[in-house]
Write a protein that holds these residues in place. Structure first.
Motif, PDB file in Angstrom:
ATOM      1  N   ASP A 250      39.132  56.891  51.211  1.00  0.00           N
ATOM      2  CA  ASP A 250      40.273  56.829  52.132  1.00  0.00           C
ATOM      3  C   ASP A 250      40.380  55.454  52.778  1.00  0.00           C
ATOM      4  OD1 ASP A 250      41.298  59.576  51.997  1.00  0.00           O
ATOM      5  OD2 ASP A 250      39.390  60.135  52.923  1.00  0.00           O
ATOM      6  N   GLY A 251      41.541  54.822  52.637  1.00  0.00           N
ATOM      7  CA  GLY A 251      41.763  53.513  53.214  1.00  0.00           C
ATOM      8  C   GLY A 251      41.277  52.371  52.353  1.00  0.00           C
ATOM      9  N   THR A 252      40.592  52.693  51.258  1.00  0.00           N
ATOM     10  CA  THR A 252      40.084  51.672  50.338  1.00  0.00           C
ATOM     11  C   THR A 252      40.767  51.771  48.987  1.00  0.00           C
ATOM     12  OG1 THR A 252      37.933  51.638  51.459  1.00  0.00           O
ATOM     13  CG2 THR A 252      38.019  50.734  49.227  1.00  0.00           C
ATOM     14  N   LEU A 253      40.742  52.948  48.391  1.00  0.00           N
ATOM     15  CA  LEU A 253      41.461  53.183  47.141  1.00  0.00           C
ATOM     16  C   LEU A 253      42.758  53.959  47.370  1.00  0.00           C
ATOM     17  CD1 LEU A 253      38.503  54.094  44.746  1.00  0.00           C
ATOM     18  CD2 LEU A 253      39.856  51.981  44.742  1.00  0.00           C
ATOM     19  N   MET A 254      42.766  54.825  48.377  1.00  0.00           N
ATOM     20  CA  MET A 254      43.943  55.652  48.659  1.00  0.00           C
ATOM     21  C   MET A 254      44.500  55.323  50.034  1.00  0.00           C
ATOM     22  SD  MET A 254      44.354  59.817  48.446  1.00  0.00           S
ATOM     23  CE  MET A 254      44.804  59.797  46.696  1.00  0.00           C
ATOM     24  N   ASP A 255      45.806  55.190  50.105  1.00  0.00           N
ATOM     25  CA  ASP A 255      46.498  54.872  51.357  1.00  0.00           C
ATOM     26  C   ASP A 255      46.751  56.161  52.130  1.00  0.00           C
ATOM     27  OD1 ASP A 255      47.868  53.676  53.389  1.00  0.00           O
ATOM     28  OD2 ASP A 255      49.640  53.165  52.193  1.00  0.00           O
TER      29      ASP A 255
ATOM     30  N   VAL B 226      42.846  47.974  38.878  1.00  0.00           N
ATOM     31  CA  VAL B 226      41.557  47.381  39.236  1.00  0.00           C
ATOM     32  C   VAL B 226      40.407  48.215  38.684  1.00  0.00           C
ATOM     33  CG1 VAL B 226      40.010  47.019  41.209  1.00  0.00           C
ATOM     34  CG2 VAL B 226      42.341  46.093  41.233  1.00  0.00           C
ATOM     35  N   LEU B 227      40.486  49.529  38.818  1.00  0.00           N
ATOM     36  CA  LEU B 227      39.436  50.383  38.272  1.00  0.00           C
ATOM     37  C   LEU B 227      39.325  50.202  36.762  1.00  0.00           C
ATOM     38  CD1 LEU B 227      40.118  53.665  40.287  1.00  0.00           C
ATOM     39  CD2 LEU B 227      38.271  52.022  40.665  1.00  0.00           C
ATOM     40  N   SER B 228      40.453  50.095  36.090  1.00  0.00           N
ATOM     41  CA  SER B 228      40.459  49.886  34.640  1.00  0.00           C
ATOM     42  C   SER B 228      39.871  48.524  34.286  1.00  0.00           C
ATOM     43  CB  SER B 228      41.892  50.001  34.109  1.00  0.00           C
ATOM     44  OG  SER B 228      41.923  49.763  32.717  1.00  0.00           O
ATOM     45  N   GLN B 229      40.256  47.496  35.051  1.00  0.00           N
ATOM     46  CA  GLN B 229      39.766  46.151  34.781  1.00  0.00           C
ATOM     47  C   GLN B 229      38.255  46.067  34.955  1.00  0.00           C
ATOM     48  OE1 GLN B 229      41.144  43.131  37.517  1.00  0.00           O
ATOM     49  NE2 GLN B 229      40.722  41.456  36.096  1.00  0.00           N
ATOM     50  N   LEU B 230      37.751  46.631  36.038  1.00  0.00           N
ATOM     51  CA  LEU B 230      36.309  46.570  36.283  1.00  0.00           C
ATOM     52  C   LEU B 230      35.530  47.377  35.246  1.00  0.00           C
ATOM     53  CD1 LEU B 230      36.165  46.833  40.178  1.00  0.00           C
ATOM     54  CD2 LEU B 230      35.838  44.798  38.759  1.00  0.00           C
ATOM     55  N   SER B 231      36.056  48.547  34.908  1.00  0.00           N
ATOM     56  CA  SER B 231      35.394  49.359  33.893  1.00  0.00           C
ATOM     57  C   SER B 231      35.348  48.623  32.555  1.00  0.00           C
ATOM     58  CB  SER B 231      36.127  50.694  33.748  1.00  0.00           C
ATOM     59  OG  SER B 231      35.480  51.516  32.808  1.00  0.00           O
ATOM     60  N   SER B 232      36.451  47.997  32.170  1.00  0.00           N
ATOM     61  CA  SER B 232      36.509  47.258  30.909  1.00  0.00           C
ATOM     62  C   SER B 232      35.581  46.046  30.926  1.00  0.00           C
ATOM     63  CB  SER B 232      37.944  46.800  30.631  1.00  0.00           C
ATOM     64  OG  SER B 232      38.791  47.914  30.452  1.00  0.00           O
ATOM     65  N   ALA B 233      35.343  45.497  32.123  1.00  0.00           N
ATOM     66  CA  ALA B 233      34.470  44.328  32.249  1.00  0.00           C
ATOM     67  C   ALA B 233      32.992  44.706  32.274  1.00  0.00           C
ATOM     68  CB  ALA B 233      34.818  43.554  33.511  1.00  0.00           C
ATOM     69  N   GLY B 234      32.698  46.005  32.190  1.00  0.00           N
ATOM     70  CA  GLY B 234      31.314  46.444  32.101  1.00  0.00           C
ATOM     71  C   GLY B 234      30.688  46.904  33.392  1.00  0.00           C
TER      72      GLY B 234
ATOM     73  N   SER C 114      43.001  43.702  43.927  1.00  0.00           N
ATOM     74  CA  SER C 114      43.095  42.742  42.826  1.00  0.00           C
ATOM     75  C   SER C 114      42.257  41.497  43.116  1.00  0.00           C
ATOM     76  CB  SER C 114      44.554  42.344  42.596  1.00  0.00           C
ATOM     77  OG  SER C 114      45.314  43.454  42.170  1.00  0.00           O
ATOM     78  N   GLU C 115      42.255  41.056  44.363  1.00  0.00           N
ATOM     79  CA  GLU C 115      41.417  39.915  44.733  1.00  0.00           C
ATOM     80  C   GLU C 115      39.946  40.234  44.499  1.00  0.00           C
ATOM     81  OE1 GLU C 115      40.235  37.219  48.671  1.00  0.00           O
ATOM     82  OE2 GLU C 115      41.875  38.664  48.805  1.00  0.00           O
ATOM     83  N   LEU C 116      39.549  41.458  44.849  1.00  0.00           N
ATOM     84  CA  LEU C 116      38.169  41.880  44.617  1.00  0.00           C
ATOM     85  C   LEU C 116      37.823  41.842  43.135  1.00  0.00           C
ATOM     86  CD1 LEU C 116      35.479  43.374  45.455  1.00  0.00           C
ATOM     87  CD2 LEU C 116      36.747  45.488  45.029  1.00  0.00           C
ATOM     88  N   SER C 117      38.652  42.468  42.306  1.00  0.00           N
ATOM     89  CA  SER C 117      38.328  42.542  40.876  1.00  0.00           C
ATOM     90  C   SER C 117      38.323  41.172  40.231  1.00  0.00           C
ATOM     91  CB  SER C 117      39.305  43.479  40.152  1.00  0.00           C
ATOM     92  OG  SER C 117      40.620  42.990  40.201  1.00  0.00           O
ATOM     93  N   ASN C 118      39.239  40.287  40.647  1.00  0.00           N
ATOM     94  CA  ASN C 118      39.257  38.949  40.097  1.00  0.00           C
ATOM     95  C   ASN C 118      37.967  38.199  40.409  1.00  0.00           C
ATOM     96  OD1 ASN C 118      41.804  39.328  39.012  1.00  0.00           O
ATOM     97  ND2 ASN C 118      42.861  38.403  40.764  1.00  0.00           N
ATOM     98  N   LYS C 119      37.477  38.364  41.639  1.00  0.00           N
ATOM     99  CA  LYS C 119      36.227  37.705  42.015  1.00  0.00           C
ATOM    100  C   LYS C 119      35.047  38.286  41.232  1.00  0.00           C
ATOM    101  CE  LYS C 119      37.479  36.400  46.769  1.00  0.00           C
ATOM    102  NZ  LYS C 119      37.182  34.943  46.633  1.00  0.00           N
ATOM    103  N   LEU C 120      35.024  39.596  41.055  1.00  0.00           N
ATOM    104  CA  LEU C 120      33.928  40.226  40.335  1.00  0.00           C
ATOM    105  C   LEU C 120      33.933  39.829  38.854  1.00  0.00           C
ATOM    106  CD1 LEU C 120      33.933  43.775  41.920  1.00  0.00           C
ATOM    107  CD2 LEU C 120      32.035  42.156  41.984  1.00  0.00           C
ATOM    108  N   VAL C 121      35.097  39.835  38.253  1.00  0.00           N
ATOM    109  CA  VAL C 121      35.192  39.500  36.836  1.00  0.00           C
ATOM    110  C   VAL C 121      34.798  38.030  36.607  1.00  0.00           C
ATOM    111  CG1 VAL C 121      36.785  39.207  34.899  1.00  0.00           C
ATOM    112  CG2 VAL C 121      36.843  41.297  36.255  1.00  0.00           C
TER     113      VAL C 121
END
Length: 220
Positions: A13-18, A96-104, A209-216
């Motif tokens: 709540d408040g992180t993934l869901m508004d 973002v969930l898809s991007q992170l999962s695909s990135a391992g 998106s900023e989070l996933s970009n930094k992680l990837v």
């Protein structure tokens, strides 16, 4: 110091869901229905992330067993069926969930929701398949106790230095610090960037998106 972080644990709540608006109005409507003082929006936002019974006690003081049972029943009816305030995923959450999962990355959820509540929103949002595991406040010690993260890391055989906790509240940040994992705040939830940093966030992002970009890019 940078680590090869391979586990990302999300608050819900408040992180993934508004869902903040729905939680606030549901709590206020329930208080009115059960004859308790109606809390302010700020007061309710401060307890989001805690498990439900401690959150209720923080808002209203210690209730007797009958009062607590009545409040819990009414709140669940209010939140699930009666309240029409929309609670969509944040616009970039699925991508973002898809991007992170695909990135391992391995993904998990640590939430103040009960298991039934998490499974309901997983089904509604069609996101359960992204997550390797999850812990709910109904199953173990609630935030900011680090037990949820300990159990997730143990199950997935991941070390604290390889783990990131992402959340929107000071409760998430304090849990991450207590567990020895990196605490990452999101600025669009219940608490602002300053409060998140005070609670231990090493970085605060303005979007998923900023989070996933930094992680990837491994620049987190």
């Amino acid at each position: 110091m940078m680590y090869d972080k391979r586990l990302v644990v999300f608050d819900w709540d408040g992180t993934l869901m508004d869902s903040i608006g729905r939680i606030v109005s549901s709590m206020q409507n329930t208080a009115q229905h059960t004859g308790l003082p109606v809390p302010t929006e700020v007061s309710v936002r401060d307890i989001i992330g805690l498990s439900l019974e401690p959150a209720i006690e923080k808002l209203f003081g210690v209730l007797n067993a009958t009062q607590m049972n009545n409040f819990l029943t009414q709140y669940r009816d209010e939140y699930v069926d009666l309240n029409t305030t929309p609670s969509p995923l944040f616009h970039d959450a699925k991508a973002v969930l898809s991007q992170l999962s695909s990135a391992g990355y391995r993904l998990a959820v640590a939430t103040g929701k009960a298991r039934r509540g998490l499974e309901r929103v997983w089904a509604e949002s069609e996101t359960e398949h992204y997550f390797d595991t999850s812990r709910c406040a109904s199953e173990t010690k609630g935030k900011p106790d680090p037990q949820m993260l300990y159990e997730i890391m143990s199950e997935l055989k991941t070390q604290p230095e390889h783990t990131v906790m992402v959340g929107d509240s000071v409760h998430d940040m304090k849990m991450a610090v207590a567990a020895g994992v990196q605490a990452v705040g999101v600025s669009f939830g219940v608490h602002d960037a300053e409060r998140l940093r005070e609670a231990g966030a090493t970085i605060v992002v303005d979007s998923l998106s900023e989070l996933s970009n930094k992680l990837v890019r491994e620049t987190l």
